[in-house]
Design a protein around this motif. Structure first.
Motif, PDB file in Angstrom:
ATOM      1  N   LYS A 122      -0.328  47.008  39.187  1.00 23.18           N
ATOM      2  CA  LYS A 122      -1.247  46.270  38.023  1.00 23.18           C
ATOM      3  C   LYS A 122      -0.722  46.976  36.549  1.00 23.18           C
ATOM      4  CE  LYS A 122      -5.657  46.760  35.698  1.00 23.18           C
ATOM      5  NZ  LYS A 122      -5.425  47.017  34.572  1.00 23.18           N
ATOM      6  N   ILE A 123       0.086  48.152  36.422  1.00 27.27           N
ATOM      7  CA  ILE A 123       0.931  48.762  35.402  1.00 27.27           C
ATOM      8  C   ILE A 123       1.883  47.616  34.961  1.00 27.27           C
ATOM      9  CG2 ILE A 123       2.156  50.472  34.488  1.00 27.27           C
ATOM     10  CD1 ILE A 123       0.455  52.465  36.167  1.00 27.27           C
ATOM     11  N   CYS A 124       2.817  47.152  35.937  1.00 26.24           N
ATOM     12  CA  CYS A 124       3.675  46.177  35.668  1.00 26.24           C
ATOM     13  C   CYS A 124       3.283  44.935  35.279  1.00 26.24           C
ATOM     14  CB  CYS A 124       4.486  46.247  37.113  1.00 26.24           C
ATOM     15  SG  CYS A 124       5.587  47.517  37.500  1.00 26.24           S
ATOM     16  N   ASP A 125       2.142  44.296  35.721  1.00 25.37           N
ATOM     17  CA  ASP A 125       1.388  43.325  35.290  1.00 25.37           C
ATOM     18  C   ASP A 125       1.158  43.406  33.755  1.00 25.37           C
ATOM     19  OD1 ASP A 125       2.309  42.042  37.619  1.00 25.37           O
ATOM     20  OD2 ASP A 125       0.080  42.363  38.613  1.00 25.37           O
ATOM     21  N   ASP A 126       0.455  44.434  33.498  1.00 21.11           N
ATOM     22  CA  ASP A 126      -0.317  44.691  32.115  1.00 21.11           C
ATOM     23  C   ASP A 126       1.289  44.535  31.152  1.00 21.11           C
ATOM     24  OD1 ASP A 126      -2.678  44.893  33.263  1.00 21.11           O
ATOM     25  OD2 ASP A 126      -2.746  47.080  33.236  1.00 21.11           O
ATOM     26  N   HIS A 127       2.234  45.088  31.601  1.00 26.38           N
ATOM     27  CA  HIS A 127       3.207  45.297  30.419  1.00 26.38           C
ATOM     28  C   HIS A 127       4.548  44.470  30.769  1.00 26.38           C
ATOM     29  CE1 HIS A 127       1.242  48.751  28.803  1.00 26.38           C
ATOM     30  NE2 HIS A 127       1.021  49.392  30.159  1.00 26.38           N
ATOM     31  N   GLY A 128       4.467  43.408  31.559  1.00 25.31           N
ATOM     32  CA  GLY A 128       5.588  42.515  31.780  1.00 25.31           C
ATOM     33  C   GLY A 128       6.485  43.148  32.447  1.00 25.31           C
ATOM     34  N   ILE A 129       6.389  44.088  33.368  1.00 27.02           N
ATOM     35  CA  ILE A 129       7.582  44.747  33.942  1.00 27.02           C
ATOM     36  C   ILE A 129       7.712  44.181  35.287  1.00 27.02           C
ATOM     37  CG2 ILE A 129       8.209  47.083  34.702  1.00 27.02           C
ATOM     38  CD1 ILE A 129       6.309  48.453  32.685  1.00 27.02           C
ATOM     39  N   LEU A 130       9.077  44.219  36.027  1.00 31.68           N
ATOM     40  CA  LEU A 130       8.973  43.839  37.217  1.00 31.68           C
ATOM     41  C   LEU A 130       8.992  44.937  38.160  1.00 31.68           C
ATOM     42  CD1 LEU A 130      12.229  41.364  36.906  1.00 31.68           C
ATOM     43  CD2 LEU A 130       9.728  40.627  36.806  1.00 31.68           C
ATOM     44  N   LEU A 131       8.344  44.576  39.302  1.00 22.89           N
ATOM     45  CA  LEU A 131       8.432  45.650  40.228  1.00 22.89           C
ATOM     46  C   LEU A 131       9.276  45.530  41.576  1.00 22.89           C
ATOM     47  CD1 LEU A 131       6.691  48.190  41.346  1.00 22.89           C
ATOM     48  CD2 LEU A 131       5.121  46.596  42.712  1.00 22.89           C
ATOM     49  N   ILE A 132      10.116  46.269  41.847  1.00 23.53           N
ATOM     50  CA  ILE A 132      11.019  46.139  42.930  1.00 23.53           C
ATOM     51  C   ILE A 132      10.842  47.108  44.082  1.00 23.53           C
ATOM     52  CG2 ILE A 132      13.734  46.227  43.345  1.00 23.53           C
ATOM     53  CD1 ILE A 132      14.192  46.100  40.328  1.00 23.53           C
ATOM     54  N   ALA A 133      10.902  46.435  45.243  1.00 19.61           N
ATOM     55  CA  ALA A 133      10.251  47.084  46.340  1.00 19.61           C
ATOM     56  C   ALA A 133      11.768  47.275  47.166  1.00 19.61           C
ATOM     57  CB  ALA A 133       9.617  46.184  47.435  1.00 19.61           C
ATOM     58  N   ASP A 134      12.207  48.608  47.254  1.00 20.92           N
ATOM     59  CA  ASP A 134      13.420  49.086  48.046  1.00 20.92           C
ATOM     60  C   ASP A 134      12.892  49.070  49.493  1.00 20.92           C
ATOM     61  OD1 ASP A 134      15.717  50.186  49.222  1.00 20.92           O
ATOM     62  OD2 ASP A 134      16.167  51.336  47.405  1.00 20.92           O
ATOM     63  N   GLU A 135      13.530  48.129  50.277  1.00 16.03           N
ATOM     64  CA  GLU A 135      13.107  48.015  51.707  1.00 16.03           C
ATOM     65  C   GLU A 135      14.305  48.354  52.528  1.00 16.03           C
ATOM     66  OE1 GLU A 135      10.116  47.348  53.541  1.00 16.03           O
ATOM     67  OE2 GLU A 135       8.654  46.580  52.018  1.00 16.03           O
ATOM     68  N   ILE A 136      15.323  48.923  52.018  1.00 15.00           N
ATOM     69  CA  ILE A 136      16.736  48.974  52.735  1.00 15.00           C
ATOM     70  C   ILE A 136      16.558  49.761  53.744  1.00 15.00           C
ATOM     71  CG2 ILE A 136      19.016  50.094  52.638  1.00 15.00           C
ATOM     72  CD1 ILE A 136      18.847  49.333  49.462  1.00 15.00           C
ATOM     73  N   GLN A 137      15.746  50.924  54.100  1.00 14.04           N
ATOM     74  CA  GLN A 137      15.443  51.734  55.055  1.00 14.04           C
ATOM     75  C   GLN A 137      14.211  51.073  56.096  1.00 14.04           C
ATOM     76  OE1 GLN A 137      15.490  56.178  56.670  1.00 14.04           O
ATOM     77  NE2 GLN A 137      16.650  55.658  54.888  1.00 14.04           N
ATOM     78  N   THR A 138      13.146  50.572  55.172  1.00 10.28           N
ATOM     79  CA  THR A 138      11.870  50.353  55.937  1.00 10.28           C
ATOM     80  C   THR A 138      11.756  49.004  56.377  1.00 10.28           C
ATOM     81  OG1 THR A 138      11.143  49.839  53.586  1.00 10.28           O
ATOM     82  CG2 THR A 138      10.286  52.057  54.162  1.00 10.28           C
ATOM     83  N   GLY A 139      12.766  48.168  55.968  1.00 12.88           N
ATOM     84  CA  GLY A 139      12.806  46.552  56.306  1.00 12.88           C
ATOM     85  C   GLY A 139      12.995  46.304  57.833  1.00 12.88           C
TER      86      GLY A 139
END
Length: 429
Positions: A227-244
């Motif tokens: 929500k914070i990213c959406d409110d401010h036009g910020i991109l959200l990056i999920a780092d799934e290098i270990q979780t993927g």
């Protein structure tokens, strides 16, 4: 002089000490969740090449795919003369990665490269330069990767200065007294006192922190970040290098939260041991860089892409997402049973998602004071009994389990038996 001793002497003479190794044994061969050293000693592999081998050592599909590609060609550089396997694997990831809307994918060689390029793309798309990462994070060993990483020793010590306009906010950790509300209050303060949200290109977050200690990001916190990213036009990056790739009981860890990131970085188990990483994201975002702005000589190599296609087939055909959930239940049940024993009061916490499970070792359950020496001793002691085990955590006191998802229950229980008996011996001493 033994073969391992001889090879260690040669390593010390030829390789810088900064390239440290966990154990003084050299691998000769490996299969599924077992490996054998050059002296013939067998080991159960609970490390999986640091989360690279969700499909196990030398999976038959991966072997066949790479052998078939090697009969055709080994390298051309995709930016010179492209090949279908790169496109086919991009198409597959565009189908399964839970980013928003229509997606596009690019390939690289390492996880750190994927992170670097995700930041480049975010800056190109937004026209902003600031980036927010989180305490305890690990995002790689390049300069930007180290800047984003939230752990000083051994990753950042002595290597600065780092790229500017990288900020860190707390990652919630209930066991260590950092609530979701407190983490969000600090982030709100950061946006009021340190950097204007209009200057932030992206936030990057691991759904479960790897090197940081297998700390699980609460769903409500990830939803708040979205929500914070959406409110401010910020991109959200999920780092799934270990979780993927099925490690957490979902194809990707972010799926537990119900949110969709704008970009996702992937590597490790993507190609079953072959060097390959990826950035997948919303098409509009991924198109921000001009032609020639992205790529790399070895990026998306043909053998690695062939392996990646085989890995995705194996995960689907063998039901490894479901297997991860079952394996995680087994691991958690066994570790929780250990923690209930009076002789193992050194186990302070057990946590994780799916088959990404860890236990935190403490000197005192009340104060939760870390026990890094016991943790190091356990890793070395179980190795002498034939088990490869990894530690992690910002305090160096977390034991993490990354056994291949293809391992049998019998093999996993054999490894857990070694952990239990060895930890009892060390605790008694």
């Amino acid at each position: 002089m033994s073969a391992n001793t001889d090879l260690n002497a040669r390593k010390a003479a030829a390789v810088p000490r900064g390239v440290a190794t966990l154990l003084p044994v050299f691998t000769d061969r490996a299969e599924n969740a077992e490996l054998w050293d050059v002296e013939g000693k067998r080991y159960i592999d609970f490390a999986g090449g640091i989360a690279v081998l969700n499909t196990g050592h030398l999976h038959a599909k991966v072997k066949a795919a790479v052998a078939g590609q090697l009969e055709k060609f080994s390298h051309t550089c995709f930016q010179v003369t492209p090949y279908e396997s790169y496109v086919a694997l991009a198409e597959k990831l565009n189908q399964v990665v839970p980013c928003r809307g229509e997606k596009k994918t690019m390939f690289l060689t390492t996880g750190a490269e994927a992170v670097e390029n995700a930041i480049k793309i975010a800056r190109a798309h937004t026209g902003r330069s600031g980036v927010i990462a989180f305490s305890g994070a690990f995002h790689g060993r390049t300069m930007m990767g180290m800047a984003l990483t939230g752990k000083v020793v051994p990753y950042k010590a002595g290597f600065g200065p780092f790229p500017a306009e990288v900020y860190h906010a707390p990652f919630p950790n209930e066991y260590h007294g950092v609530t979701v509300d407190e983490a969000l209050r600090y982030l709100d303060g950061l946006l009021k006192t340190e950097i204007d949200p209009s200057r932030i290109a992206a936030m990057i977050v691991e759904p479960v922190q790897g090197e940081g200690g297998f700390n699980v990001a609460p769903a409500e916190w990830l939803q708040a970040l979205r929500k914070i990213c959406d409110d401010h036009g910020i991109l959200l990056i999920a780092d799934e290098i270990q979780t993927g790739f099925a490690r957490t009981g979902k194809m990707f860890g972010i799926e537990h939260s119900g949110i969709q990131p704008d970009m996702m970085t992937m590597a490790k188990s993507l190609a079953g041991g072959f060097p390959l990483s990826a950035v997948t994201g919303t098409a509009e975002v991924m198109e921000a860089a001009a032609p020639g702005g992205l790529g790399g000589t070895y990026a998306g190599g043909p053998m690695a892409c062939a392996a990646g296609l085989a890995v995705l087939e194996a995960i689907e055909e063998e039901g490894l997402v479901e297997r991860s959930a079952m394996l995680g239940a087994l691991l958690t049940e066994r570790l929780e049973a250990m923690a209930k024993k009076n002789s193992l009061s050194c186990i302070g916490d057990i946590r994780g998602q799916g088959a990404m499970v860890a236990m935190e070792l403490v000197t005192d359950r009340e104060t939760r004071a870390p026990a890094p020496d016991l943790t190091k001793a356990l890793v070395q002691a179980v190795a002498k009994k034939g088990l490869i085990l990894l530690a992690c955590g910002t305090r160096g006191n977390v034991i993490r389990i990354l056994v291949p998802l293809t391992a049998s229950d019998a093999l996993v229980n054999e490894g857990l038996d070694i952990i239990e008996s060895t930890l009892e011996e060390l605790a008694a001493a």
